[in-house]
Design a protein around this motif. Structure first.
Motif, mmCIF file in Angstrom:
data_model
loop_
_atom_site.group_PDB
_atom_site.id
_atom_site.type_symbol
_atom_site.label_atom_id
_atom_site.label_comp_id
_atom_site.label_asym_id
_atom_site.label_seq_id
_atom_site.Cartn_x
_atom_site.Cartn_y
_atom_site.Cartn_z
ATOM 1 N N SER A 1 46.557 48.442 35.888
ATOM 2 C CA SER A 1 46.179 48.786 37.276
ATOM 3 C C SER A 1 45.998 47.176 37.785
ATOM 4 N N LEU B 1 46.796 53.662 40.570
ATOM 5 C CA LEU B 1 45.664 53.874 41.035
ATOM 6 C C LEU B 1 45.098 55.211 41.091
ATOM 7 N N GLU C 1 44.428 56.404 37.473
ATOM 8 C CA GLU C 1 43.187 55.978 36.869
ATOM 9 C C GLU C 1 42.144 56.461 37.505
ATOM 10 N N GLU C 2 42.187 56.729 38.620
ATOM 11 C CA GLU C 2 40.982 57.804 39.499
ATOM 12 C C GLU C 2 40.928 59.089 39.121
ATOM 13 N N ARG D 1 41.490 52.530 46.658
ATOM 14 C CA ARG D 1 40.966 53.092 45.664
ATOM 15 C C ARG D 1 39.644 54.026 46.274
ATOM 16 N N VAL E 1 43.720 46.947 48.009
ATOM 17 C CA VAL E 1 43.734 47.510 47.035
ATOM 18 C C VAL E 1 42.325 48.304 46.715
#
Length: 310
Positions: free
Chosen positions: A244, A274, A277-278, A183, A179
């Motif tokens: 997440s 992910l 979110e990023e 990211r 994970v």
């Protein structure tokens, strides 16, 4: 007029029939779809296998029959990243035409982003001002922004939820190390797009399209699909950060117990979270509105505009 749009995506293959006429929104008449993850049929060379091609051909034959039976007057068929980025994509498109008579239009990533943006612009109208739209597919992630029906900037990044899951998050549940590495990879891939959008004027409306965004919004508390398309739904970054972490600790089987999460999407939901979110953090977005119209509607609108102008 009854129009059909045949969408060969990375997670599903879907025929949607709509009734449309000048001055009105297209209204869904019926659909025929099948879960078909073409990425699962790629061989070591990145080519779609014979089995995968056979599954695709069978569905397209069914879809053509469905369209004829339901009196579709026009059919628009297109393929996105699943075929576009496969090693034998051109050969697959040629075979589909030879065996079914259906000519699939291969959309580029920017074409996908721009067509989806058209649907979003029509949904929110001119009063929305400058719109930024985000769309997570199975094979790619599209971003588009502008004040007109044609975006000022439209980009596609190979950060689809299916692709990321297949390449980086195979363990179920994933390891903490994988994970973290995913990211880092997402951030590196988003550096240039985020810098490019930072050069544009700020958005008045931030929208998000695609099943991935709808599922993420649903698990964070948005209204269910049954509430209808006009209920306001949004995805907040603060909620997404919390979920997440939760999704990373869950198996795909556990994720299917979450509201609005299908078996097909369960394994890919962490990757989608992910990316979302990023992207939202990098673009400075606190919340995004979930738009019910996306790529299929954009292509239908564009096709109908063309037919009316002919």
């Amino acid at each position: 007029m009854r129009l059909g749009v045949l969408d060969i995506g990375s997670n599903t293959v879907h025929l949607l029939l709509v009734d449309a006429h000048p001055g009105a929104a297209p209204v869904a008449f019926g659909s025929h779809k099948r879960a078909l993850q073409l990425v699962a049929y790629l061989d070591a060379d990145g080519a779609i296998s014979e089995e995968g091609q056979r599954e695709l051909l069978d569905f397209i034959g069914e879809a053509a029959d469905f369209a004829r039976t339901n009196n579709a007057e026009d059919l628009l068929a297109f393929a996105t990243s699943a075929i576009r980025e496969s090693a034998n994509g051109d050969a697959v498109l040629a075979r589909v035409y030879a065996e079914t008579g259906i000519r699939l239009e291969e959309l580029s990533g920017p074409d996908e982003a721009a067509s989806t943006f058209l649907a979003v612009r029509r949904w929110y109208g001119w009063g929305a001002g400058n719109i930024l739209n985000l769309d997570i597919g199975g094979g790619s992630f599209e971003l588009a922004m502008g004040t007109d029906e044609h975006p000022e900037l439209a980009l596609s990044v190979p950060l689809g939820a299916g692709r990321l899951t297949w390449d980086h998050l195979q363990a179920d549940p994933p390891t903490a190390k994988s994970v973290k590495a995913t990211r880092k990879y997402i951030r590196s891939m988003l550096e240039e797009p985020i810098a490019a959008f930072a050069e544009l004027d700020p958005a008045n409306v931030v929208a998000a399209t695609s099943k991935s965004f709808r599922s993420l919004a649903r698990i964070t508390g948005a209204a269910p699909r049954a509430a209808g398309p006009y209920v306001k739904r949004e995805l907040r970054l603060a909620d997404l950060r919390l979920w997440s972490s939760r999704l990373a600790a869950m198996s795909s089987a556990d994720r299917t117990d979450l509201p609005g999460v299908s078996d097909v999407r369960a394994k890919q939901l962490l990757a989608a979270a992910l990316v979302a979110e990023e992207a939202m953090a990098g673009l400075g977005i606190d919340a995004a509105q979930i738009c019910p119209w996306a790529l299929r509607e954009g292509l239908i609108l564009r096709r109908f505009d063309h037919l009316q102008g002919a």
